[in-house]
Design a protein around this motif. Structure first.
Motif, PDB file in Angstrom:
ATOM      1  N   SER A  21      -1.983  -0.755   3.563  1.00  0.00           N
ATOM      2  CA  SER A  21      -3.190  -0.045   3.614  1.00  0.00           C
ATOM      3  C   SER A  21      -3.613   0.183   4.915  1.00  0.00           C
ATOM      4  N   ALA A  24      -2.024   3.658   5.431  1.00  0.00           N
ATOM      5  CA  ALA A  24      -2.601   4.532   4.935  1.00  0.00           C
ATOM      6  C   ALA A  24      -3.948   4.734   5.893  1.00  0.00           C
ATOM      7  N   GLN A  25      -4.586   3.889   6.162  1.00  0.00           N
ATOM      8  CA  GLN A  25      -5.802   3.885   7.172  1.00  0.00           C
ATOM      9  C   GLN A  25      -5.258   4.939   8.483  1.00  0.00           C
ATOM     10  N   SER A  28      -4.763   8.376   7.266  1.00  0.00           N
ATOM     11  CA  SER A  28      -6.165   8.994   6.602  1.00  0.00           C
ATOM     12  C   SER A  28      -7.215   9.098   7.646  1.00  0.00           C
ATOM     13  N   LEU A  32     -10.108   1.237   4.079  1.00  0.00           N
ATOM     14  CA  LEU A  32     -10.177   0.962   2.858  1.00  0.00           C
ATOM     15  C   LEU A  32     -10.994  -0.399   2.463  1.00  0.00           C
ATOM     16  N   ALA A  45      -6.633   2.313  -2.641  1.00  0.00           N
ATOM     17  CA  ALA A  45      -6.252   3.495  -1.781  1.00  0.00           C
ATOM     18  C   ALA A  45      -6.207   4.744  -3.076  1.00  0.00           C
ATOM     19  N   LEU A  49      -8.509   7.760  -1.554  1.00  0.00           N
ATOM     20  CA  LEU A  49      -7.620   8.786  -0.927  1.00  0.00           C
ATOM     21  C   LEU A  49      -6.836   9.646  -2.173  1.00  0.00           C
ATOM     22  N   PHE A  53      -1.705   8.602  -1.623  1.00  0.00           N
ATOM     23  CA  PHE A  53      -1.681   7.487  -0.809  1.00  0.00           C
ATOM     24  C   PHE A  53      -1.656   6.136  -1.491  1.00  0.00           C
ATOM     25  N   GLY A  54      -1.946   6.421  -2.722  1.00  0.00           N
ATOM     26  CA  GLY A  54      -1.966   4.992  -3.584  1.00  0.00           C
ATOM     27  C   GLY A  54      -0.463   4.745  -3.794  1.00  0.00           C
ATOM     28  N   VAL A  57       0.921   3.054  -0.361  1.00  0.00           N
ATOM     29  CA  VAL A  57       0.650   1.942  -0.362  1.00  0.00           C
ATOM     30  C   VAL A  57       1.383   0.823  -1.206  1.00  0.00           C
TER      31      VAL A  57
END
Length: 207
Positions: A21, A24-25, A28, A32, A45, A49, A53-54, A57
């Motif tokens: 995550s 991903a942060q 993006s 989260l 995610a 998103l 993105f899921g 992660v």
């Protein structure tokens, strides 16, 4: 032996703290922990998103669960540690990694719920049983339309693995992880009661 136990616990927790995550942060710009269901995991995610993105992660968190256990297996087996001692170390490594994911120190000990990580752990301990557990996770989640029921099947699979492993401690460790998983998902059960829990069919309609 105690040095092995301490080393494995430290290693597993450290690896568990490496969150997908966070990656991903950074990509993006979305935290989260502050949006969606405020969970630092693959499911949130996906909710916030989208599926790409899921998946990112999930891959990272599955990978760290598998890597933590596989490295312990490699060093333990090369040191001649087999049978019940090896089983104990593998389950300790898996548990510490899930706990590191769920309770990372830099998130004030409030991270994810360990779903993707436990999948990696299962596959690393026994990939064949792990695949069965993953299949049960998917099937139960799709049939019930709630992810949480599928997640619990992963921990039932871990307990089943532990029963077949050598020694008493793997069962204790797996049961403890199951209890933590139930506790971490209390809010999900509460939202189900209030009919506000996200359904699998709804979540995966996001692009």
């Amino acid at each position: 032996m105690w040095l092995w136990v301490v080393g494995v616990l430290f290693w597993g927790y450290a690896v568990g703290c490496l969150h997908g995550s966070v990656i991903a942060q950074k990509i993006s710009g979305v935290n989260l922990k502050e949006t969606g269901v405020k969970n630092a995991g693959a499911s949130n995610a996906t909710i916030v998103l989208g599926k790409k993105f899921g998946a990112l992660v999930a891959v990272i968190d599955i990978g760290k669960g598998a890597a933590a256990v596989l490295l312990v297996r490699y060093f333990a087996e090369n040191a001649g540690l087999l049978g019940d001692i090896l089983a104990l170390l593998l389950f300790l490594a898996g548990a510490a990694t899930v706990i590191g994911h769920n309770f990372p120190f830099y998130m004030n000990f409030n991270g994810g719920k360990g779903t993707a990580t436990i999948i990696g752990v299962l596959l690393a301990i026994d990939w064949q049983v792990g695949l069965i557990g993953f299949a049960l996770f998917v099937i139960v989640a799709l049939v019930t339309d709630f992810l949480v029921f599928g997640v619990l099947m992963l921990y039932v699979t871990l307990i089943t693995m532990a029963v077949w492993a050598d020694g008493y401690w793997p069962v204790v460790i797996a049961t403890l992880l199951f209890a933590i998983a139930v506790w971490k998902h209390i809010e999900n059960f509460q939202r189900m009661k209030e009919r506000s829990e996200k359904r699998v069919s709804t979540v995966f309609k996001k692009k």
